[in-house]
Structure formats: C-alpha cells, structure tokens
Enzyme design. Structure first.
Site, PDB file in Angstrom:
ATOM      1  N   ARG A   5     -17.387   4.518  11.589  1.00 59.27           N
ATOM      2  CA  ARG A   5     -15.924   4.617  11.657  1.00 59.27           C
ATOM      3  C   ARG A   5     -15.496   5.374  12.925  1.00 59.27           C
ATOM      4  O   ARG A   5     -14.535   6.138  12.902  1.00 59.27           O
ATOM      5  CB  ARG A   5     -15.360   5.335  10.423  1.00 59.27           C
ATOM      6  CG  ARG A   5     -15.532   4.626   9.110  1.00 59.27           C
ATOM      7  CD  ARG A   5     -14.772   3.304   9.042  1.00 59.27           C
ATOM      8  NE  ARG A   5     -14.793   2.768   7.693  1.00 59.27           N
ATOM      9  CZ  ARG A   5     -15.820   2.121   7.153  1.00 59.27           C
ATOM     10  NH1 ARG A   5     -16.940   1.955   7.861  1.00 59.27           N
ATOM     11  NH2 ARG A   5     -15.755   1.649   5.922  1.00 59.27           N
ATOM     12  N   ASP A  58      -6.676   3.821  -3.647  1.00 56.28           N
ATOM     13  CA  ASP A  58      -6.829   2.409  -3.988  1.00 56.28           C
ATOM     14  C   ASP A  58      -5.667   1.596  -3.422  1.00 56.28           C
ATOM     15  O   ASP A  58      -4.671   1.341  -4.090  1.00 56.28           O
ATOM     16  CB  ASP A  58      -6.912   2.251  -5.505  1.00 56.28           C
ATOM     17  CG  ASP A  58      -7.474   0.889  -5.909  1.00 56.28           C
ATOM     18  OD1 ASP A  58      -7.663   0.048  -5.021  1.00 56.28           O
ATOM     19  OD2 ASP A  58      -7.727   0.688  -7.110  1.00 56.28           O
ATOM     20  N   THR A  59      -5.797   1.194  -2.164  1.00 56.85           N
ATOM     21  CA  THR A  59      -4.783   0.409  -1.464  1.00 56.85           C
ATOM     22  C   THR A  59      -5.428  -0.871  -0.938  1.00 56.85           C
ATOM     23  O   THR A  59      -6.656  -0.987  -0.869  1.00 56.85           O
ATOM     24  CB  THR A  59      -4.214   1.186  -0.273  1.00 56.85           C
ATOM     25  OG1 THR A  59      -5.275   1.402   0.687  1.00 56.85           O
ATOM     26  CG2 THR A  59      -3.624   2.514  -0.710  1.00 56.85           C
ATOM     27  N   PRO A  60      -4.623  -1.855  -0.522  1.00 57.67           N
ATOM     28  CA  PRO A  60      -5.198  -3.070   0.077  1.00 57.67           C
ATOM     29  C   PRO A  60      -6.086  -2.775   1.286  1.00 57.67           C
ATOM     30  O   PRO A  60      -7.096  -3.455   1.487  1.00 57.67           O
ATOM     31  CB  PRO A  60      -3.950  -3.869   0.479  1.00 57.67           C
ATOM     32  CG  PRO A  60      -2.908  -3.448  -0.509  1.00 57.67           C
ATOM     33  CD  PRO A  60      -3.166  -1.983  -0.730  1.00 57.67           C
ATOM     34  N   LYS A 116      -7.634   9.054  13.690  1.00 58.06           N
ATOM     35  CA  LYS A 116      -6.977   9.784  12.608  1.00 58.06           C
ATOM     36  C   LYS A 116      -7.101  11.297  12.799  1.00 58.06           C
ATOM     37  O   LYS A 116      -6.185  12.046  12.453  1.00 58.06           O
ATOM     38  CB  LYS A 116      -7.577   9.360  11.256  1.00 58.06           C
ATOM     39  CG  LYS A 116      -7.163   7.977  10.808  1.00 58.06           C
ATOM     40  CD  LYS A 116      -5.672   7.891  10.551  1.00 58.06           C
ATOM     41  CE  LYS A 116      -5.253   6.565   9.961  1.00 58.06           C
ATOM     42  NZ  LYS A 116      -3.807   6.507   9.625  1.00 58.06           N
ATOM     43  N   ASP A 140       4.071  -2.438  19.925  1.00 62.14           N
ATOM     44  CA  ASP A 140       5.065  -3.011  20.828  1.00 62.14           C
ATOM     45  C   ASP A 140       6.273  -2.072  20.922  1.00 62.14           C
ATOM     46  O   ASP A 140       7.179  -2.118  20.095  1.00 62.14           O
ATOM     47  CB  ASP A 140       5.487  -4.388  20.300  1.00 62.14           C
ATOM     48  CG  ASP A 140       6.449  -5.123  21.226  1.00 62.14           C
ATOM     49  OD1 ASP A 140       7.004  -4.485  22.142  1.00 62.14           O
ATOM     50  OD2 ASP A 140       6.648  -6.332  21.016  1.00 62.14           O
ATOM     51  N   ASP A 181       6.859  -3.780   9.455  1.00 60.35           N
ATOM     52  CA  ASP A 181       5.525  -4.306   9.152  1.00 60.35           C
ATOM     53  C   ASP A 181       5.319  -5.614   9.901  1.00 60.35           C
ATOM     54  O   ASP A 181       6.281  -6.290  10.288  1.00 60.35           O
ATOM     55  CB  ASP A 181       5.378  -4.545   7.643  1.00 60.35           C
ATOM     56  CG  ASP A 181       3.935  -4.499   7.171  1.00 60.35           C
ATOM     57  OD1 ASP A 181       3.556  -3.512   6.521  1.00 60.35           O
ATOM     58  OD2 ASP A 181       3.190  -5.446   7.473  1.00 60.35           O
ATOM     59  N   GLY A 207       0.786  -1.228   0.000  1.00 61.18           N
ATOM     60  CA  GLY A 207       0.000   0.000   0.000  1.00 61.18           C
ATOM     61  C   GLY A 207       0.818   1.278   0.000  1.00 61.18           C
ATOM     62  O   GLY A 207       1.833   1.390  -0.696  1.00 61.18           O
ATOM     63  N   TYR A 242     -11.773   4.623  14.118  1.00 61.86           N
ATOM     64  CA  TYR A 242     -10.821   4.993  13.073  1.00 61.86           C
ATOM     65  C   TYR A 242     -10.784   6.501  12.858  1.00 61.86           C
ATOM     66  O   TYR A 242      -9.707   7.119  12.874  1.00 61.86           O
ATOM     67  CB  TYR A 242     -11.187   4.285  11.766  1.00 61.86           C
ATOM     68  CG  TYR A 242     -10.257   4.612  10.617  1.00 61.86           C
ATOM     69  CD1 TYR A 242      -9.009   4.012  10.528  1.00 61.86           C
ATOM     70  CD2 TYR A 242     -10.628   5.510   9.629  1.00 61.86           C
ATOM     71  CE1 TYR A 242      -8.152   4.306   9.486  1.00 61.86           C
ATOM     72  CE2 TYR A 242      -9.786   5.810   8.571  1.00 61.86           C
ATOM     73  CZ  TYR A 242      -8.543   5.208   8.502  1.00 61.86           C
ATOM     74  OH  TYR A 242      -7.690   5.505   7.460  1.00 61.86           O
TER      75      TYR A 242
END
Length: 251
Positions: A149, A186-188, A156, A63, A34, A14, A152
């Site tokens: 949302r 348009d990302t995963p 944000k 973490d 990641d 992404g 989220y």
C-alpha cells in the site's frame, strides 16, 4: 438560501453518503461531489426524500477547474458553505516497486491534491461567512502498515500533516480543520480491496481482528464523528486526527 450547507466529495456511496445522510438528518442541505453519475443522482434523490435540498455534481476532484465550477454552482444555489468533507479517495495495491508511476500520480492526485482543489474552491466562502469546518478523511494506514500500500498509505499519512497546517493557517478566519482516520470500515472501497486479495475470506477475517471488538466498523460510525467535528460541540477542536478504528491504533 440555505441555513446550513455541507459539501462532501466521494458522496455517492460509502463514507461520503453516510456523512451526507447524517448531516441531512441534522438539517443541512447537501452538495454531493462524485465521479459516479448514476450513484450520485440516486444519492441526491435519497437526500431529497428526507426533506432536504441536494445537489449532485459529477466531478473528478483532480480537476481543479471543474471543482471551481461546482463551488460557484453551490454559491449560486445555496449561498454558503458551512462544512466541507474531503472524503473521496483511491486505494491501489502495490509496493514501491510494484506501483507504476501513473498509479502513484493518480493516487496522489485524488487523495491529496484533491483536498487542495476542494479547499481552494470552498474555503473562500467560509472566510466570507467568518466561520466553517473542514474534515479530511485520512486512514489508519497512514499510521499503521500493511503490505503493498505504498502510494495509498503515504498519501493518507500526508493528510494528517496537511490537516494540522490547514488548521493553523485558517484559525484566524474561525475555520476549524480536523481529520478522521478510519480503520477497517465496511464500505464499497474496502470491499473492493478485500475482493482483490488472493483470499477474500481470510482477508476479511484479518481485518475484523484489527479491532478490539473483532469486527469491521460501519460507515455510519465514521459519519457520526464527522458530524461531531463539524458541529459547535467541537468548537475548541482543530488540527486533530480522530481515529475511528475500533482500537486498531492501540494494538
């Protein structure tokens, strides 16, 4: 030792991978952080084929101890940290009544506290160098509302305020801190949200209509703005949020 190093969380795919490729094209060595080992190792190989060094570190940015280990590994291998892209994010559907406490805490642990951990680990290297740039990835949904949302969007939205606070506090060290607020890209991550909706085709059409160009954006278009904000071309830019939203914010 490297001349320029960029660290990006969520760098396996992404926006994060697009940013890694953009910075590598401009001569940066890359540290990819990641949780997806398979994709992360593949992304590192892709960067290395471009002639740049790449280090993949499997890490959950919630973490803090593990992130400090990654920062130490970065310092030992590359000797510096020039640009930090706090990009990793989690999007869960749910209103304030639908979202469970575990989902709420998990969202904030990644989207907001993750920035805290990454900055605490990598910014000290920038202070030693006397220069650096931090780019936080926010979202248009921190400023505009869509249904279900709550966690989220609120997490944000907080990134915008955090960015300005960081910019003020780190200015004496010549470290600039800015934010990008992507729209429908348009990302995963967005594809997952589309596919989870009751009517994916209709959802995709609606998202495209949120832009004055009647389309979703690309990860590369966001990466271009990230690179600008990290570069000396933006030497007088700090504490700002750049909307990369195809005009959603003006509709």
């Amino acid at each position: 030792m490297s001349e320029k190093v960029m660290i990006v969380s969520g760098g396996a795919s992404g926006l994060g991978l697009a940013a890694a490729i953009k910075f590598a094209q401009q001569g940066y060595d890359i540290v990819l952080v990641d949780i997806d080992k398979q994709k992360g190792e593949k992304a590192a190989e892709q960067i290395q084929k471009m002639g740049r060094q790449a280090l993949f570190c499997e890490c959950n940015i919630a973490d803090g101890l593990r992130i400090r280990e990654v920062a130490q590994q970065t310092k030992e291998q590359f000797g510096r940290a020039d640009a930090l892209i706090n990009n990793a994010g989690l999007e869960l559907r749910g209103s304030i009544l639908q979202c469970t406490e575990e989902e709420w805490e998990r969202t904030y642990a990644i989207n907001l506290k993750g920035i805290y951990h990454m900055a605490n680990a990598f910014v000290p290297m920038m202070i030693e160098q006397g220069k650096g740039a931090v780019i936080n990835t926010g979202s248009i949904l921190g400023f505009r509302t869509v249904p279900e949302r709550a966690a989220y969007s609120s997490s944000k939205g907080a990134i915008d305020t955090l960015t300005r606070s960081m910019a003020l506090d780190l200015a004496p060290h010549h470290i600039r801190v800015n934010c990008v607020a992507p729209g429908a890209i348009d990302t995963p991550l967005l594809r997952g949200s589309i596919n989870d909706s009751p009517d994916p085709a209709a959802t995709e059409k609606i998202l495209g209509s949120k832009s004055v160009f009647n389309r979703m954006g690309t990860a590369e278009e966001v990466a271009n703005v990230m690179y600008f904000l990290a570069s000396d071309e933006a030497s007088f830019v700090t504490g700002a949020t750049y909307f990369v939203d195809g005009g959603w914010s003006i509709l």
